[in-house]
Design a protein around this motif. Structure first.
Motif, PDB file in Angstrom:
ATOM      1  N   ALA A 166       0.828  -1.200   0.000  1.00  0.00           N
ATOM      2  CA  ALA A 166       0.000   0.000   0.000  1.00  0.00           C
ATOM      3  C   ALA A 166       0.862   1.248   0.000  1.00  0.00           C
ATOM      4  O   ALA A 166       1.976   1.251   0.530  1.00  0.00           O
ATOM      5  CB  ALA A 166      -0.902  -0.017   1.224  1.00  0.00           C
ATOM      6  N   LEU A 167       0.342   2.287  -0.616  1.00  0.00           N
ATOM      7  CA  LEU A 167       1.047   3.566  -0.601  1.00  0.00           C
ATOM      8  C   LEU A 167       1.022   4.141   0.816  1.00  0.00           C
ATOM      9  O   LEU A 167       0.022   4.060   1.514  1.00  0.00           O
ATOM     10  CB  LEU A 167       0.385   4.530  -1.588  1.00  0.00           C
ATOM     11  CG  LEU A 167       0.694   4.231  -3.048  1.00  0.00           C
ATOM     12  CD1 LEU A 167      -0.579   4.184  -3.877  1.00  0.00           C
ATOM     13  CD2 LEU A 167       1.625   5.252  -3.617  1.00  0.00           C
ATOM     14  N   THR A 168       2.127   4.729   1.205  1.00  0.00           N
ATOM     15  CA  THR A 168       2.227   5.297   2.548  1.00  0.00           C
ATOM     16  C   THR A 168       1.551   6.667   2.591  1.00  0.00           C
ATOM     17  O   THR A 168       1.245   7.247   1.543  1.00  0.00           O
ATOM     18  CB  THR A 168       3.696   5.464   2.952  1.00  0.00           C
ATOM     19  OG1 THR A 168       4.297   6.410   2.057  1.00  0.00           O
ATOM     20  CG2 THR A 168       4.432   4.143   2.851  1.00  0.00           C
ATOM     21  N   GLU A 169       1.358   7.166   3.809  1.00  0.00           N
ATOM     22  CA  GLU A 169       0.779   8.510   3.951  1.00  0.00           C
ATOM     23  C   GLU A 169       1.667   9.553   3.287  1.00  0.00           C
ATOM     24  O   GLU A 169       1.181  10.499   2.667  1.00  0.00           O
ATOM     25  CB  GLU A 169       0.602   8.847   5.428  1.00  0.00           C
ATOM     26  CG  GLU A 169      -0.702   8.358   6.000  1.00  0.00           C
ATOM     27  CD  GLU A 169      -0.922   8.940   7.378  1.00  0.00           C
ATOM     28  OE1 GLU A 169      -1.160  10.161   7.466  1.00  0.00           O
ATOM     29  OE2 GLU A 169      -0.847   8.184   8.352  1.00  0.00           O
ATOM     30  N   ALA A 170       2.985   9.375   3.450  1.00  0.00           N
ATOM     31  CA  ALA A 170       3.921  10.331   2.844  1.00  0.00           C
ATOM     32  C   ALA A 170       3.786  10.315   1.323  1.00  0.00           C
ATOM     33  O   ALA A 170       3.815  11.370   0.677  1.00  0.00           O
ATOM     34  CB  ALA A 170       5.344   9.975   3.256  1.00  0.00           C
ATOM     35  N   GLU A 171       3.634   9.114   0.779  1.00  0.00           N
ATOM     36  CA  GLU A 171       3.464   9.004  -0.672  1.00  0.00           C
ATOM     37  C   GLU A 171       2.143   9.651  -1.103  1.00  0.00           C
ATOM     38  O   GLU A 171       2.093  10.348  -2.120  1.00  0.00           O
ATOM     39  CB  GLU A 171       3.505   7.531  -1.098  1.00  0.00           C
ATOM     40  CG  GLU A 171       4.898   6.936  -1.113  1.00  0.00           C
ATOM     41  CD  GLU A 171       4.907   5.446  -1.444  1.00  0.00           C
ATOM     42  OE1 GLU A 171       5.723   5.017  -2.255  1.00  0.00           O
ATOM     43  OE2 GLU A 171       4.084   4.712  -0.874  1.00  0.00           O
ATOM     44  N   GLU A 172       1.093   9.406  -0.325  1.00  0.00           N
ATOM     45  CA  GLU A 172      -0.200  10.032  -0.638  1.00  0.00           C
ATOM     46  C   GLU A 172      -0.083  11.546  -0.656  1.00  0.00           C
ATOM     47  O   GLU A 172      -0.572  12.213  -1.563  1.00  0.00           O
ATOM     48  CB  GLU A 172      -1.245   9.618   0.403  1.00  0.00           C
ATOM     49  CG  GLU A 172      -1.978   8.344   0.071  1.00  0.00           C
ATOM     50  CD  GLU A 172      -3.184   8.142   0.963  1.00  0.00           C
ATOM     51  OE1 GLU A 172      -3.548   9.056   1.725  1.00  0.00           O
ATOM     52  OE2 GLU A 172      -3.769   7.046   0.895  1.00  0.00           O
ATOM     53  N   ASP A 173       0.569  12.083   0.360  1.00  0.00           N
ATOM     54  CA  ASP A 173       0.725  13.540   0.446  1.00  0.00           C
ATOM     55  C   ASP A 173       1.486  14.073  -0.771  1.00  0.00           C
ATOM     56  O   ASP A 173       1.149  15.116  -1.325  1.00  0.00           O
ATOM     57  CB  ASP A 173       1.458  13.917   1.742  1.00  0.00           C
ATOM     58  CG  ASP A 173       0.616  13.642   2.967  1.00  0.00           C
ATOM     59  OD1 ASP A 173      -0.620  13.476   2.810  1.00  0.00           O
ATOM     60  OD2 ASP A 173       1.170  13.567   4.072  1.00  0.00           O
ATOM     61  N   MET A 174       2.507  13.315  -1.153  1.00  0.00           N
ATOM     62  CA  MET A 174       3.304  13.712  -2.322  1.00  0.00           C
ATOM     63  C   MET A 174       2.459  13.663  -3.589  1.00  0.00           C
ATOM     64  O   MET A 174       2.560  14.542  -4.454  1.00  0.00           O
ATOM     65  CB  MET A 174       4.504  12.769  -2.444  1.00  0.00           C
ATOM     66  CG  MET A 174       5.489  13.181  -3.507  1.00  0.00           C
ATOM     67  SD  MET A 174       6.369  14.698  -3.072  1.00  0.00           S
ATOM     68  CE  MET A 174       7.575  14.778  -4.383  1.00  0.00           C
ATOM     69  N   ILE A 175       1.624  12.634  -3.703  1.00  0.00           N
ATOM     70  CA  ILE A 175       0.752  12.515  -4.881  1.00  0.00           C
ATOM     71  C   ILE A 175      -0.186  13.718  -4.958  1.00  0.00           C
ATOM     72  O   ILE A 175      -0.374  14.316  -6.022  1.00  0.00           O
ATOM     73  CB  ILE A 175      -0.060  11.202  -4.832  1.00  0.00           C
ATOM     74  CG1 ILE A 175       0.868  10.002  -5.050  1.00  0.00           C
ATOM     75  CG2 ILE A 175      -1.158  11.206  -5.880  1.00  0.00           C
ATOM     76  CD1 ILE A 175       0.216   8.663  -4.765  1.00  0.00           C
ATOM     77  N   ILE A 176      -0.760  14.075  -3.818  1.00  0.00           N
ATOM     78  CA  ILE A 176      -1.684  15.217  -3.787  1.00  0.00           C
ATOM     79  C   ILE A 176      -0.965  16.492  -4.228  1.00  0.00           C
ATOM     80  O   ILE A 176      -1.475  17.269  -5.036  1.00  0.00           O
ATOM     81  CB  ILE A 176      -2.281  15.387  -2.374  1.00  0.00           C
ATOM     82  CG1 ILE A 176      -3.187  14.196  -2.051  1.00  0.00           C
ATOM     83  CG2 ILE A 176      -3.061  16.691  -2.258  1.00  0.00           C
ATOM     84  CD1 ILE A 176      -3.566  14.091  -0.589  1.00  0.00           C
ATOM     85  N   LYS A 177       0.240  16.653  -3.699  1.00  0.00           N
ATOM     86  CA  LYS A 177       1.027  17.848  -4.040  1.00  0.00           C
ATOM     87  C   LYS A 177       1.333  17.874  -5.549  1.00  0.00           C
ATOM     88  O   LYS A 177       1.145  18.892  -6.223  1.00  0.00           O
ATOM     89  CB  LYS A 177       2.330  17.843  -3.234  1.00  0.00           C
ATOM     90  CG  LYS A 177       3.145  19.108  -3.365  1.00  0.00           C
ATOM     91  CD  LYS A 177       4.436  18.980  -2.565  1.00  0.00           C
ATOM     92  CE  LYS A 177       5.387  20.120  -2.897  1.00  0.00           C
ATOM     93  NZ  LYS A 177       6.714  19.920  -2.294  1.00  0.00           N
ATOM     94  N   LEU A 178       1.783  16.733  -6.053  1.00  0.00           N
ATOM     95  CA  LEU A 178       2.129  16.671  -7.480  1.00  0.00           C
ATOM     96  C   LEU A 178       0.902  16.840  -8.361  1.00  0.00           C
ATOM     97  O   LEU A 178       0.960  17.481  -9.420  1.00  0.00           O
ATOM     98  CB  LEU A 178       2.831  15.346  -7.786  1.00  0.00           C
ATOM     99  CG  LEU A 178       4.247  15.210  -7.222  1.00  0.00           C
ATOM    100  CD1 LEU A 178       4.725  13.774  -7.302  1.00  0.00           C
ATOM    101  CD2 LEU A 178       5.205  16.118  -7.985  1.00  0.00           C
ATOM    102  N   HIS A 179      -0.225  16.259  -7.909  1.00  0.00           N
ATOM    103  CA  HIS A 179      -1.448  16.383  -8.697  1.00  0.00           C
ATOM    104  C   HIS A 179      -1.892  17.836  -8.785  1.00  0.00           C
ATOM    105  O   HIS A 179      -2.411  18.279  -9.812  1.00  0.00           O
ATOM    106  CB  HIS A 179      -2.556  15.515  -8.103  1.00  0.00           C
ATOM    107  CG  HIS A 179      -3.797  15.476  -8.937  1.00  0.00           C
ATOM    108  ND1 HIS A 179      -4.806  16.406  -8.811  1.00  0.00           N
ATOM    109  CD2 HIS A 179      -4.186  14.634  -9.931  1.00  0.00           C
ATOM    110  CE1 HIS A 179      -5.766  16.122  -9.686  1.00  0.00           C
ATOM    111  NE2 HIS A 179      -5.416  15.050 -10.376  1.00  0.00           N
ATOM    112  N   SER A 180      -1.687  18.583  -7.696  1.00  0.00           N
ATOM    113  CA  SER A 180      -2.079  19.996  -7.724  1.00  0.00           C
ATOM    114  C   SER A 180      -1.238  20.775  -8.737  1.00  0.00           C
ATOM    115  O   SER A 180      -1.669  21.792  -9.259  1.00  0.00           O
ATOM    116  CB  SER A 180      -1.940  20.606  -6.327  1.00  0.00           C
ATOM    117  OG  SER A 180      -0.576  20.721  -5.984  1.00  0.00           O
TER     118      SER A 180
END
Length: 217
Positions: free
Chosen positions: A69-83
DNA sequence: AAAAGTCACAACCGCCGGCTA
DNA sequence: TTAGCCGGCGGTTGTGACTTT
Protein backbone atom coordinates in the motif's frame (compact mmCIF):
# COMPACT_ATOMS: atom_id res chain seq x y z
CA UNK A 1 3.71 2.39 -46.50
CA UNK A 2 3.94 2.09 -42.74
CA UNK A 3 4.80 -0.83 -40.58
CA UNK A 4 2.91 -4.02 -39.99
CA UNK A 5 0.14 -3.83 -37.39
CA UNK A 6 1.10 -4.84 -33.88
CA UNK A 7 -1.52 -7.57 -33.88
CA UNK A 8 -4.52 -8.70 -35.87
CA UNK A 9 -6.65 -9.16 -32.73
CA UNK A 10 -8.15 -12.32 -34.21
CA UNK A 11 -7.89 -15.30 -31.89
CA UNK A 12 -6.08 -13.28 -29.26
CA UNK A 13 -6.73 -13.98 -25.61
CA UNK A 14 -8.11 -11.23 -23.40
CA UNK A 15 -8.95 -10.79 -19.75
CA UNK A 16 -6.98 -11.72 -16.65
CA UNK A 17 -3.53 -13.23 -17.09
CA UNK A 18 -2.88 -16.77 -15.90
CA UNK A 19 0.21 -17.78 -13.92
CA UNK A 20 1.36 -19.77 -16.93
CA UNK A 21 1.16 -16.69 -19.16
CA UNK A 22 3.05 -14.68 -16.56
CA UNK A 23 5.73 -17.37 -16.51
CA UNK A 24 6.07 -17.24 -20.28
CA UNK A 25 6.28 -13.46 -20.44
CA UNK A 26 8.69 -13.17 -17.53
CA UNK A 27 10.85 -15.93 -18.88
CA UNK A 28 11.03 -14.36 -22.31
CA UNK A 29 11.78 -10.82 -21.17
CA UNK A 30 14.34 -11.82 -18.58
CA UNK A 31 16.11 -13.90 -21.22
CA UNK A 32 15.80 -11.62 -24.22
CA UNK A 33 14.96 -8.17 -22.98
CA UNK A 34 12.46 -5.96 -24.78
CA UNK A 35 13.19 -4.88 -28.32
CA UNK A 36 9.77 -4.76 -29.92
CA UNK A 37 6.51 -5.38 -28.08
CA UNK A 38 4.84 -6.52 -31.28
CA UNK A 39 7.18 -9.51 -31.43
CA UNK A 40 7.11 -10.35 -27.73
CA UNK A 41 3.86 -12.40 -27.66
CA UNK A 42 4.80 -14.30 -30.81
CA UNK A 43 8.28 -15.17 -29.58
CA UNK A 44 7.13 -15.86 -26.04
CA UNK A 45 4.37 -18.18 -27.22
CA UNK A 46 1.51 -16.04 -25.97
CA UNK A 47 -1.87 -15.47 -27.57
CA UNK A 48 -1.89 -11.84 -26.49
CA UNK A 49 -1.28 -8.60 -28.32
CA UNK A 50 1.95 -6.73 -27.71
CA UNK A 51 0.14 -3.94 -25.97
CA UNK A 52 -1.36 -6.33 -23.44
CA UNK A 53 2.08 -7.84 -22.78
CA UNK A 54 3.60 -4.42 -22.29
CA UNK A 55 0.89 -3.44 -19.82
CA UNK A 56 1.23 -6.69 -17.88
CA UNK A 57 4.98 -6.27 -17.63
CA UNK A 58 4.93 -2.61 -16.65
CA UNK A 59 2.10 -2.80 -14.16
CA UNK A 60 2.64 -6.20 -12.63
CA UNK A 61 5.66 -8.30 -13.56
CA UNK A 62 8.57 -5.85 -13.54
CA UNK A 63 10.97 -7.03 -10.84
CA UNK A 64 11.68 -3.47 -9.68
CA UNK A 65 8.06 -2.80 -8.79
CA UNK A 66 7.49 -1.58 -5.27
CA UNK A 67 4.74 -3.66 -3.69
CA UNK A 68 2.34 -2.80 -0.94
CA UNK A 69 0.00 0.00 0.00
CA UNK A 70 1.05 3.57 -0.60
CA UNK A 71 2.23 5.30 2.55
CA UNK A 72 0.78 8.51 3.95
CA UNK A 73 3.92 10.33 2.84
CA UNK A 74 3.46 9.00 -0.67
CA UNK A 75 -0.20 10.03 -0.64
CA UNK A 76 0.72 13.54 0.45
CA UNK A 77 3.30 13.71 -2.32
CA UNK A 78 0.75 12.52 -4.88
CA UNK A 79 -1.68 15.22 -3.79
CA UNK A 80 1.03 17.85 -4.04
CA UNK A 81 2.13 16.67 -7.48
CA UNK A 82 -1.45 16.38 -8.70
CA UNK A 83 -2.08 20.00 -7.72
CA UNK A 84 0.86 20.96 -9.96
CA UNK A 85 0.54 18.45 -12.80
CA UNK A 86 -3.13 17.49 -12.91
CA UNK A 87 -4.03 14.03 -14.21
CA UNK A 88 -0.61 13.42 -15.72
CA UNK A 89 -0.25 10.09 -13.98
CA UNK A 90 2.90 9.00 -15.73
CA UNK A 91 4.63 12.24 -14.74
CA UNK A 92 3.44 11.80 -11.16
CA UNK A 93 4.52 8.15 -11.15
CA UNK A 94 7.94 9.28 -12.30
CA UNK A 95 8.50 10.70 -8.82
CA UNK A 96 7.82 7.30 -7.23
CA UNK A 97 10.39 4.70 -8.33
CA UNK A 98 8.75 1.28 -8.42
CA UNK A 99 5.23 2.66 -8.56
CA UNK A 100 3.18 2.58 -11.76
CA UNK A 101 0.97 5.26 -13.22
CA UNK A 102 -1.94 2.83 -13.16
CA UNK A 103 -1.41 2.14 -9.46
CA UNK A 104 -1.29 5.83 -8.61
CA UNK A 105 -4.29 6.59 -10.81
CA UNK A 106 -6.31 3.82 -9.15
CA UNK A 107 -5.25 4.98 -5.70
CA UNK A 108 -6.25 8.52 -6.54
CA UNK A 109 -9.67 7.51 -7.85
CA UNK A 110 -10.51 5.12 -5.03
CA UNK A 111 -8.91 6.69 -1.94
CA UNK A 112 -7.39 10.12 -2.29
CA UNK A 113 -10.39 11.72 -4.00
CA UNK A 114 -12.56 10.62 -1.10
CA UNK A 115 -9.99 11.81 1.40
CA UNK A 116 -9.83 15.28 -0.16
CA UNK A 117 -13.60 15.58 -0.41
CA UNK A 118 -13.82 14.57 3.21
CA UNK A 119 -11.39 17.33 4.12
CA UNK A 120 -13.49 19.81 2.16
CA UNK A 121 -11.08 20.08 -0.74
CA UNK A 122 -12.13 19.80 -4.34
CA UNK A 123 -9.92 17.08 -5.89
CA UNK A 124 -10.03 18.72 -9.30
CA UNK A 125 -9.02 22.24 -8.35
CA UNK A 126 -7.45 21.54 -4.94
CA UNK A 127 -9.40 24.48 -3.64
CA UNK A 128 -11.67 24.38 -0.59
CA UNK A 129 -15.13 23.23 -1.57
CA UNK A 130 -16.66 26.13 0.37
CA UNK A 131 -15.05 28.44 -2.15
CA UNK A 132 -17.22 26.76 -4.70
CA UNK A 133 -20.04 27.81 -2.38
CA UNK A 134 -22.16 24.73 -2.63
CA UNK A 135 -23.04 23.65 0.86
CA UNK A 136 -25.56 21.16 -0.35
CA UNK A 137 -22.99 19.16 -2.28
CA UNK A 138 -20.57 19.40 0.61
CA UNK A 139 -23.21 18.01 2.93
CA UNK A 140 -23.83 15.10 0.57
CA UNK A 141 -20.12 14.39 0.26
CA UNK A 142 -19.60 14.47 4.02
CA UNK A 143 -22.49 12.09 4.55
CA UNK A 144 -21.25 9.82 1.81
CA UNK A 145 -17.72 9.69 3.19
CA UNK A 146 -18.93 9.11 6.72
CA UNK A 147 -21.17 6.30 5.65
CA UNK A 148 -18.82 4.60 3.23
CA UNK A 149 -15.32 5.37 4.39
CA UNK A 150 -15.65 5.96 8.09
CA UNK A 151 -18.87 4.28 9.18
CA UNK A 152 -17.69 4.03 12.81
CA UNK A 153 -17.52 7.82 12.93
CA UNK A 154 -20.93 8.52 11.42
CA UNK A 155 -22.86 9.01 14.63
CA UNK A 156 -20.17 11.11 16.27
CA UNK A 157 -19.84 13.32 13.22
CA UNK A 158 -23.55 13.77 12.77
CA UNK A 159 -23.82 15.04 16.34
CA UNK A 160 -20.92 17.41 15.79
CA UNK A 161 -22.51 18.64 12.63
CA UNK A 162 -25.77 19.37 14.45
CA UNK A 163 -23.91 21.37 17.09
CA UNK A 164 -21.88 23.26 14.52
CA UNK A 165 -22.99 26.65 13.30
CA UNK A 166 -20.07 27.61 11.06
CA UNK A 167 -19.42 25.80 7.80
CA UNK A 168 -15.64 26.06 8.18
CA UNK A 169 -15.75 24.13 11.43
CA UNK A 170 -16.97 21.14 9.46
CA UNK A 171 -13.72 21.02 7.57
CA UNK A 172 -11.66 21.50 10.70
CA UNK A 173 -13.44 18.73 12.50
CA UNK A 174 -13.09 16.54 9.43
CA UNK A 175 -9.38 17.26 9.31
CA UNK A 176 -8.88 16.42 12.96
CA UNK A 177 -11.03 13.34 12.70
CA UNK A 178 -9.15 12.18 9.66
CA UNK A 179 -5.76 12.77 11.21
CA UNK A 180 -6.79 10.79 14.27
CA UNK A 181 -8.11 7.88 12.32
CA UNK A 182 -6.03 7.81 9.14
CA UNK A 183 -4.34 4.50 9.59
CA UNK A 184 -4.03 1.40 7.46
CA UNK A 185 -6.66 -0.17 9.68
CA UNK A 186 -9.16 2.38 8.43
CA UNK A 187 -8.90 1.03 4.93
CA UNK A 188 -8.18 -2.57 5.84
CA UNK A 189 -10.08 -3.10 9.07
CA UNK A 190 -9.03 -6.23 10.86
CA UNK A 191 -6.15 -6.96 8.52
CA UNK A 192 -2.89 -6.78 10.40
CA UNK A 193 -0.74 -6.13 7.36
CA UNK A 194 -2.41 -6.18 3.94
CA UNK A 195 0.96 -6.10 2.21
CA UNK A 196 2.02 -9.30 3.89
CA UNK A 197 -1.31 -10.91 2.98
CA UNK A 198 -0.79 -9.82 -0.60
CA UNK A 199 2.74 -11.20 -0.69
CA UNK A 200 1.57 -14.48 0.81
CA UNK A 201 -1.12 -15.02 -1.80
CA UNK A 202 -0.27 -17.76 -4.30
CA UNK A 203 -0.65 -15.53 -7.34
CA UNK A 204 1.59 -12.78 -6.02
CA UNK A 205 4.27 -14.94 -4.47
CA UNK A 206 7.62 -13.40 -5.36
CA UNK A 207 9.36 -16.70 -4.81
CA UNK A 208 8.13 -17.12 -8.36
CA UNK A 209 11.11 -15.14 -9.57
CA UNK A 210 13.56 -17.43 -7.81
CA UNK A 211 11.63 -20.34 -9.20
CA UNK A 212 11.81 -18.92 -12.69
CA UNK A 213 15.52 -18.28 -12.44
CA UNK A 214 16.15 -21.78 -11.11
CA UNK A 215 13.98 -23.57 -13.61
CA UNK A 216 13.76 -21.53 -16.76
CA UNK A 217 16.76 -19.29 -17.07
C1' DA B 1 -27.94 -18.68 3.47
C1' DA B 2 -28.50 -16.07 -0.39
C1' DA B 3 -29.16 -11.95 -2.98
C1' DA B 4 -27.83 -7.26 -3.63
C1' DG B 5 -24.68 -3.66 -3.13
C1' DT B 6 -20.00 -1.79 -2.80
C1' DC B 7 -15.17 -1.50 -3.44
C1' DA B 8 -10.45 -1.98 -5.29
C1' DC B 9 -7.77 -2.74 -8.98
C1' DA B 10 -6.35 -5.25 -13.22
C1' DA B 11 -7.07 -4.78 -17.86
C1' DC B 12 -8.95 -2.74 -21.95
C1' DC B 13 -10.02 1.14 -25.17
C1' DG B 14 -9.09 4.85 -27.92
C1' DC B 15 -6.34 8.73 -28.76
C1' DC B 16 -1.94 11.10 -29.72
C1' DG B 17 2.88 12.25 -30.99
C1' DG B 18 6.76 10.46 -32.97
C1' DC B 19 8.78 7.51 -36.02
C1' DT B 20 9.55 4.72 -40.20
C1' DA B 21 9.12 2.33 -44.60
C1' DT C 1 6.18 13.32 -48.38
C1' DT C 2 2.96 10.68 -46.16
C1' DA C 3 0.25 6.69 -44.67
C1' DG C 4 0.10 4.10 -41.01
C1' DC C 5 2.44 1.60 -37.05
C1' DC C 6 4.46 1.79 -32.25
C1' DG C 7 4.68 3.03 -27.68
C1' DG C 8 2.81 5.71 -24.19
C1' DC C 9 -0.90 7.84 -21.92
C1' DG C 10 -5.36 8.81 -19.45
C1' DG C 11 -10.15 7.44 -19.09
C1' DT C 12 -13.16 3.75 -18.44
C1' DT C 13 -14.86 -0.84 -17.65
C1' DG C 14 -15.05 -5.67 -15.91
C1' DT C 15 -14.64 -8.65 -12.30
C1' DG C 16 -13.63 -10.90 -8.05
C1' DA C 17 -13.71 -10.20 -3.12
C1' DC C 18 -15.97 -8.46 0.54
C1' DT C 19 -19.93 -6.40 3.09
C1' DT C 20 -24.60 -5.51 3.95
C1' DT C 21 -29.39 -6.57 3.92
Amino acid sequence: MGRQPCCDKIGLKRGPWTIEEDHKLMNFILNNGIQCWRLVPKLAGLMRCGKSCRLRWINYLRPDLKRGALTEAEEDMIIKLHSQLGNRWSKIAGHFPGRTDNEIKNHWNTRIKKKLKFLGIDPLTHKPIEEINNDEIKQQVSEEINEKVMPEKTLEYTQEQQNSTSSSSINESNLEMFQNSHTLDMYYPGVEDPFQNWIASPIHNWDLFDYLQDNFL
